[in-house]
Enzyme design. Structure first.
Site, PDB file in Angstrom:
ATOM      1  CB  SER A  27     112.134  43.411 169.693  1.00  0.00           C
ATOM      2  OG  SER A  27     111.196  44.348 169.163  1.00  0.00           O
ATOM      3  CG  ASP A  39     113.399  39.486 172.117  1.00  0.00           C
ATOM      4  OD1 ASP A  39     114.108  38.466 172.284  1.00  0.00           O
ATOM      5  OD2 ASP A  39     112.296  39.461 171.521  1.00  0.00           O
ATOM      6  CG  ASP A  55     120.030  36.160 167.541  1.00  0.00           C
ATOM      7  OD1 ASP A  55     120.844  35.236 167.320  1.00  0.00           O
ATOM      8  OD2 ASP A  55     118.868  36.153 167.114  1.00  0.00           O
ATOM      9  N   GLY A  82     106.215  33.734 166.071  1.00  0.00           N
ATOM     10  CA  GLY A  82     105.010  34.051 165.314  1.00  0.00           C
ATOM     11  C   GLY A  82     103.825  33.149 165.618  1.00  0.00           C
ATOM     12  CG  HIS A 138     114.003  33.038 171.529  1.00  0.00           C
ATOM     13  ND1 HIS A 138     114.016  34.362 171.224  1.00  0.00           N
ATOM     14  CD2 HIS A 138     115.048  32.833 172.368  1.00  0.00           C
ATOM     15  CE1 HIS A 138     115.022  34.954 171.846  1.00  0.00           C
ATOM     16  NE2 HIS A 138     115.670  34.035 172.556  1.00  0.00           N
ATOM     17  N   GLY A 139     109.933  31.780 170.957  1.00  0.00           N
ATOM     18  CA  GLY A 139     108.773  31.246 170.220  1.00  0.00           C
ATOM     19  C   GLY A 139     107.842  30.409 171.073  1.00  0.00           C
ATOM     20  CG  ASP A 182     105.993  39.843 170.595  1.00  0.00           C
ATOM     21  OD1 ASP A 182     105.037  40.534 171.000  1.00  0.00           O
ATOM     22  OD2 ASP A 182     106.751  40.229 169.692  1.00  0.00           O
TER      23      ASP A 182
HETATM   24  P1  13P Z   1     106.283  34.128 170.049  1.00  0.00           P
HETATM   25  O1  13P Z   1     106.170  34.698 168.654  1.00  0.00           O
HETATM   26  O2  13P Z   1     105.959  32.659 170.077  1.00  0.00           O
HETATM   27  O3  13P Z   1     105.480  34.888 171.027  1.00  0.00           O
HETATM   28  O4  13P Z   1     107.820  34.251 170.484  1.00  0.00           O
HETATM   29  C1  13P Z   1     108.372  35.511 170.796  1.00  0.00           C
HETATM   30  C2  13P Z   1     109.842  35.465 170.989  1.00  0.00           C
HETATM   31  O5  13P Z   1     110.466  34.431 171.065  1.00  0.00           O
HETATM   32  C3  13P Z   1     110.563  36.771 171.078  1.00  0.00           C
HETATM   33  O6  13P Z   1     111.941  36.610 171.215  1.00  0.00           O
END
Ligand code: 13P
Length: 306
Positions: free
Chosen positions: A49, A81, A103, A180, A209-210, A254
């Site tokens: 990132s 990222d 992005d 997160g 993502h996420g 992440d």
């Molecule tokens: P998480 O916080 O769910 O691990 O997602 C990380 C992410 O999407 C980084 O781009």
């Protein structure tokens, strides 16, 4: 083997499985990801990132990952990222990244198209593949009305127009996940119907993502080792594996690695307050992160694909 993002993601979209794209900040995280991928014969992406670049240095961390990646048998893409500008994407490519995200999802549609196109043109000239995003990430709770969700989740028609205008290689879509450890009240809800609608309109790999799961065992061990964590909630394994069968090919993780790292370090320091050998402190953290990577690869169906 270092490859572009498309080289690992296109077969995944075609084969109906997902490739984990794991964030790294240092040697131990990178080894946990790459050693596990190699052992399980799984294609993988390692992503850095803008924050990680500031922390560790683009060259230091980028070259570290590229070197380790070039010495494993499985295909590995080194990805930027949430690239924040054209200049930033370009400097990552110059440092050896084989995949970049630009992005501009916070900008109006036409501006997002324009900025993405610039990066796609430069990247393709350099043999690098590109991710962009359309829609806004945010947790969707089961009770949110369709109208409210429509306001920020990816609109399939818009996704199709965006793809046609930019010729981007893979596209992040907003389907209810968020970054997160706190993804909204209750179990976060993934809009599977929306994934299927977008996938029916555009043939490229889609990105979620996420996608951390925030496993219960990690939360319990974190608390037991003196850590503090509120009502954390992740994406259910069943939801992720279903999403990969319908078009999601790149799955970003992440938070789970951060949590596992913290559990490993806390457990050592709690059990052995006299310990001051970094290898004894970081080694168990690396092992726990490898466990997270292995579990995720199983859920995504990428094990044994190489
Ligand atoms: P998480 O916080 O769910 O691990 O997602 C990380 C992410 O999407 C980084 O781009």
């Amino acid at each position: 083997m270092l490859v572009t993002g498309s080289e690992v993601l296109v077969p995944a979209r075609q084969g109906g499985y997902g490739v984990g794209s794991f964030n790294t900040n240092d040697l131990e995280i990178t080894q946990a990801i790459l050693r596990t991928a190699d052992r399980l014969n799984a294609p993988v992406m390692v992503q850095i990132s803008e924050g990680a670049r500031k922390y560790a240095g683009t060259e230091d961390l980028g070259h570290l990952v590229a070197d380790l990646a070039s010495r494993v048998r499985v295909p590995v893409a080194l990805h930027l990222d949430h690239g924040s500008s054209y200049a930033s994407a370009l400097s990552a490519m110059r440092a050896g990244f084989t995949s970049v995200m630009i992005d501009m999802s916070h900008l109006p549609f036409e501006d997002n198209v324009r900025e993405t196109k610039r990066v796609v043109e430069a990247a393709h000239a350099m043999g690098v593949t590109v991710e962009a995003e359309i829609g806004r990430l945010g947790g969707v709770e089961e009770h949110v009305s369709v109208d409210a969700a429509d306001a920020f989740l990816t609109d399939p028609d818009e996704a199709e127009r965006f793809y046609q205008a930019t010729q981007v290689d893979y596209l992040a879509i907003a389907i209810g996940t968020s970054h997160g450890a706190y993804k909204g009240k209750g179990r976060p809800f993934i809009d599977h119907a929306r994934i299927e609608k977008v996938a029916a309109r555009i043939p490229i790999p889609l990105v979620a993502h996420g996608s951390s799961g925030v496993p219960a065992w990690v939360v319990e061990r974190l608390r037991a080792a003196g850590g503090e964590i509120g009502d954390a909630q992740g994406i259910a394994d069943e939801d992720l594996s279903r999403a990969t069968k319908h078009g999601i090919a790149k799955v970003n993780v992440d938070t789970d690695l951060r949590l596992a790292f913290t559990v490993g370090v806390r457990e050592v320091l709690e059990a052995a307050p006299a310990e001051f050998d970094p290898r004894k402190i970081l080694g168990p953290a690396r092992d726990l992160m490898a466990k997270i990577v292995e579990h995720k690869m199983g859920v995504l169906g990428s094990v044994g694909r190489v």
